[in-house]
Design a protein around this motif. Structure first.
Motif, short mmCIF file in Angstrom:
data_model
loop_
_atom_site.label_atom_id
_atom_site.label_comp_id
_atom_site.label_asym_id
_atom_site.label_seq_id
_atom_site.Cartn_x
_atom_site.Cartn_y
_atom_site.Cartn_z
N LEU B 7 0.68 -1.17 -0.05
CA LEU B 7 0.05 -0.05 -0.11
C LEU B 7 0.96 1.18 -0.17
O LEU B 7 0.45 2.10 -0.77
CB LEU B 7 -0.92 -0.03 1.29
CG LEU B 7 -2.26 -0.89 1.11
CD1 LEU B 7 -2.80 -1.07 2.46
CD2 LEU B 7 -3.12 -0.19 0.07
N VAL B 8 2.08 1.09 0.86
CA VAL B 8 2.92 2.41 0.90
C VAL B 8 3.39 2.47 -0.47
O VAL B 8 3.61 3.70 -0.85
CB VAL B 8 3.88 2.12 1.94
CG1 VAL B 8 4.81 3.45 1.97
CG2 VAL B 8 3.10 2.04 3.54
N SER B 9 3.88 1.66 -0.91
CA SER B 9 4.78 1.70 -1.90
C SER B 9 3.65 2.01 -3.36
O SER B 9 4.34 2.93 -4.39
CB SER B 9 5.38 0.41 -2.57
OG SER B 9 4.90 -0.48 -3.17
N VAL B 10 2.85 1.63 -3.48
CA VAL B 10 1.88 1.96 -4.46
C VAL B 10 1.54 3.29 -4.66
O VAL B 10 1.60 4.21 -5.61
CB VAL B 10 0.40 1.00 -4.63
CG1 VAL B 10 -0.55 1.39 -5.55
CG2 VAL B 10 0.89 -0.53 -5.32
N PHE B 11 1.12 3.98 -3.30
CA PHE B 11 0.71 5.21 -3.33
C PHE B 11 1.82 6.11 -3.18
O PHE B 11 1.70 7.18 -3.65
CB PHE B 11 -0.22 5.42 -2.08
CG PHE B 11 -1.68 5.11 -2.33
CD1 PHE B 11 -2.46 5.80 -3.19
CD2 PHE B 11 -2.18 3.84 -1.89
CE1 PHE B 11 -3.74 5.31 -3.45
CE2 PHE B 11 -3.50 3.34 -2.41
CZ PHE B 11 -4.12 3.94 -2.99
N PHE B 12 3.00 5.59 -2.92
CA PHE B 12 3.99 6.49 -2.95
C PHE B 12 4.47 6.68 -4.54
O PHE B 12 4.64 8.02 -5.18
CB PHE B 12 5.56 5.96 -2.50
CG PHE B 12 6.72 6.61 -2.42
CD1 PHE B 12 6.81 7.42 -1.56
CD2 PHE B 12 7.60 6.68 -3.61
CE1 PHE B 12 8.10 8.20 -1.50
CE2 PHE B 12 8.68 7.53 -3.54
CZ PHE B 12 8.99 7.86 -2.48
N ARG B 13 4.26 5.79 -5.24
CA ARG B 13 4.42 5.94 -6.84
C ARG B 13 3.39 6.80 -7.32
O ARG B 13 3.62 7.61 -8.34
CB ARG B 13 4.41 4.66 -7.23
CG ARG B 13 5.56 4.12 -8.13
CD ARG B 13 5.75 2.85 -8.84
NE ARG B 13 5.14 1.61 -7.61
CZ ARG B 13 4.83 0.67 -7.89
NH1 ARG B 13 4.66 0.17 -9.39
NH2 ARG B 13 4.20 -0.20 -6.77
N ILE B 14 2.18 6.75 -6.96
CA ILE B 14 1.13 7.47 -7.49
C ILE B 14 1.36 9.13 -7.06
O ILE B 14 1.33 9.77 -7.95
CB ILE B 14 -0.07 7.05 -6.91
CG1 ILE B 14 -0.52 5.78 -7.65
CG2 ILE B 14 -1.31 7.94 -7.40
CD1 ILE B 14 -1.92 5.02 -6.93
N LEU B 29 -3.87 5.70 -10.98
CA LEU B 29 -5.02 4.98 -10.02
C LEU B 29 -5.43 3.71 -10.54
O LEU B 29 -5.34 2.80 -9.97
CB LEU B 29 -5.89 6.07 -9.29
CG LEU B 29 -6.17 5.33 -7.86
CD1 LEU B 29 -5.24 5.52 -6.87
CD2 LEU B 29 -7.47 6.32 -7.51
N GLN B 30 -5.90 4.01 -11.92
CA GLN B 30 -6.60 2.86 -12.20
C GLN B 30 -5.48 2.08 -12.94
O GLN B 30 -5.83 0.55 -12.70
CB GLN B 30 -7.39 3.53 -13.71
CG GLN B 30 -8.72 3.10 -13.83
CD GLN B 30 -9.42 4.16 -14.34
OE1 GLN B 30 -9.03 5.22 -14.84
NE2 GLN B 30 -10.83 4.11 -14.40
N ARG B 31 -4.41 2.41 -13.48
CA ARG B 31 -3.31 1.18 -13.62
C ARG B 31 -3.00 0.65 -12.39
O ARG B 31 -3.07 -0.67 -12.66
CB ARG B 31 -2.28 2.04 -14.41
CG ARG B 31 -1.67 1.04 -15.32
CD ARG B 31 -0.64 1.73 -16.24
NE ARG B 31 0.42 2.35 -15.61
CZ ARG B 31 1.09 3.29 -15.94
NH1 ARG B 31 0.98 3.99 -17.04
NH2 ARG B 31 1.96 3.97 -15.18
N GLU B 32 -2.77 1.03 -11.56
CA GLU B 32 -1.90 0.53 -10.24
C GLU B 32 -2.97 -0.44 -9.42
O GLU B 32 -2.78 -1.49 -9.24
CB GLU B 32 -1.25 1.41 -9.47
CG GLU B 32 -0.22 2.26 -10.14
CD GLU B 32 1.18 1.08 -10.03
OE1 GLU B 32 1.33 0.63 -8.95
OE2 GLU B 32 1.96 1.15 -10.80
N VAL B 33 -3.85 0.41 -9.08
CA VAL B 33 -5.18 -0.21 -8.19
C VAL B 33 -6.02 -1.24 -8.92
O VAL B 33 -6.23 -2.31 -8.26
CB VAL B 33 -5.66 0.80 -7.27
CG1 VAL B 33 -6.87 0.39 -6.58
CG2 VAL B 33 -4.63 1.54 -6.56
#
Lengths: 185, 207
Positions: B7-14, B29-33
């Motif tokens: 969660l931290v790393s995905v939102f860090f990237r976003i 967000l669409q691509r990652e989540v």
């Protein structure tokens, strides 16, 4: 105690911001410039930086103002304070209320909030216009005629380009900085 | 633990790759989540956006908190939000530290004079576009001009102005809904706008 004050200012700003980061502008302006914590010019310079760096504008502004007033601890405190209301309200909503937006009263309140917020964001546009573009604005330094024309030209050109081609704001901001150095230096 | 780090790393990237407002992060967000991790469906993301827009706080943070809560409860909410704000904290702190040093430099001064004029231009266009989206009826215009005048001419504080906007919205639109209901009892709020397009906001119906 600057840290407590920062926490208070940004918690309040986070709580009363509804919508995008730009909606934080009027409230944040009132709480910081209005309270004499930072100058009007610094505020709009920070806005320009916040718009052209990664991350949500509201968070960038919080970090920036926090840093200016309280260095690194200030930046961290301001940012955490800004997101605390979101964490609390969204946590409660995500956990307990699945159809928040279906409530008629909530929807009606939102229909009132939205145009009000637009009016408030318009005040931000108005103040930056009065202070930095229109000659003889209360905070603008006396300019020579030629500089005044350049400033007006940058204003009109950026508005036109943004309207017409929708480039990312970062390009317009970098372009205007270069124009400033060349023509206003 | 694994999920929290994710969660931290995905939102860090976003956060890192979103420049600009909360809407700019929707594709990311669409691509990652949605596509990569399949944490939420596309429809859920749009619902979260609708909720994020109409609750206190910045949209981007609201979305991160929402996704985090759905995945891992309160710790998930904190992890996602932390990931989202970390890039800002790091980058802006670096810039601010550097900026205070060079702010008084003559070139920087001229550059920022130009930038301020450009920001004014951007804001004017952004406001004009918001008017198109958010102001849909007479009350909308009244609230917008009212809020603007209250702040510019009467130096009204911002919080009471926004609260008053919400209260007036509840009273006005409730009164309209009640009137419509009286006029034709079978017409509920959902199909009222088909008859009176001025009185209900299409956007909300779509939601």
């Amino acid at each position: 105690m600057i840290y407590l004050k920062l926490f208070y200012i940004f918690f309040k700003t986070g709580l009363f911001t509804i919508g995008g980061g730009l909606a934080t502008l009027p409230l944040l302006h009132e709480q910081t410039v209005g309270a004499g914590l930072i100058s009007n010019q610094d505020f709009y310079d920070m806005l320009a930086v916040s718009q052209s760096t990664p991350g949500p504008i509201g968070i960038n502004l919080a970090t920036y103002v926090g840093y200016e007033l309280g260095s690194i601890p200030g930046a961290i405190i301001a940012t955490l304070a800004m997101v605390a209301p979101s964490i609390i309200t969204i946590y409660v909503i995500a956990k307990f209320i699945s159809d928040f937006n279906k409530n008629a009263y909530v929807r009606r309140a939102m229909r009132g909030f939205r145009p009000t917020a637009v009016g408030m964001i318009a005040t931000a546009a108005y103040f930056v216009l009065v202070n930095s573009v229109i000659p003889g604005g209360k905070n603008s330094e006396p300019q020579e005629g030629a500089s005044q024309i350049v400033i007006g030209g940058i204003f009109l050109l950026s508005a036109y380009l943004y309207y017409k081609y929708k480039p990312h704001p970062v390009f317009i901001i970098i372009g205007s900085a270069i124009a400033g150095i060349i023509f206003l230096g | 633990m694994d999920e929290l780090i994710k969660l931290v790393s995905v939102f860090f990237r976003i956060g890192l790759f979103t420049v600009g407002g909360g809407y700019a992060m929707l594709p990311m967000l669409q691509r990652e989540v949605v596509e990569k991790y399949k944490w939420l469906t596309e429809e859920e993301i749009l619902n979260i956006y609708a909720i994020g827009q109409s609750t206190p706080g910045i949209i981007a943070i609201n979305v991160a908190t929402f996704v985090g809560t759905r995945r891992k409860g309160l710790t998930g909410a904190i992890a996602a939000t932390l990931g989202m704000v970390l890039p800002s904290l790091i980058i802006i702190t670096l810039i601010a530290a550097f900026f205070t040093e060079f702010k008084d430099n003559a070139y920087a001064k001229s550059a920022f004079e130009g930038v301020r004029a450009a920001v004014a231009g951007l804001l004017v266009i952004i406001v004009a576009q918001m008017v198109k989206k958010a102001v849909t009826d007479i009350l909308g215009y009244l609230l917008m001009f009212g809020a603007f005048s209250a702040i510019v001419f009467f130096k009204a504080p911002a919080i009471p102005v926004i609260l008053l906007g919400g209260i007036i919205g509840i009273i006005y639109y409730s009164a309209i809904a009640a009137k419509n209901f009286k006029a034709s009892p079978e017409t509920n709020e959902k199909n009222a706008p088909a008859k009176k397009p001025d009185t209900d906001n299409q956007q909300e119906i779509e939601k």
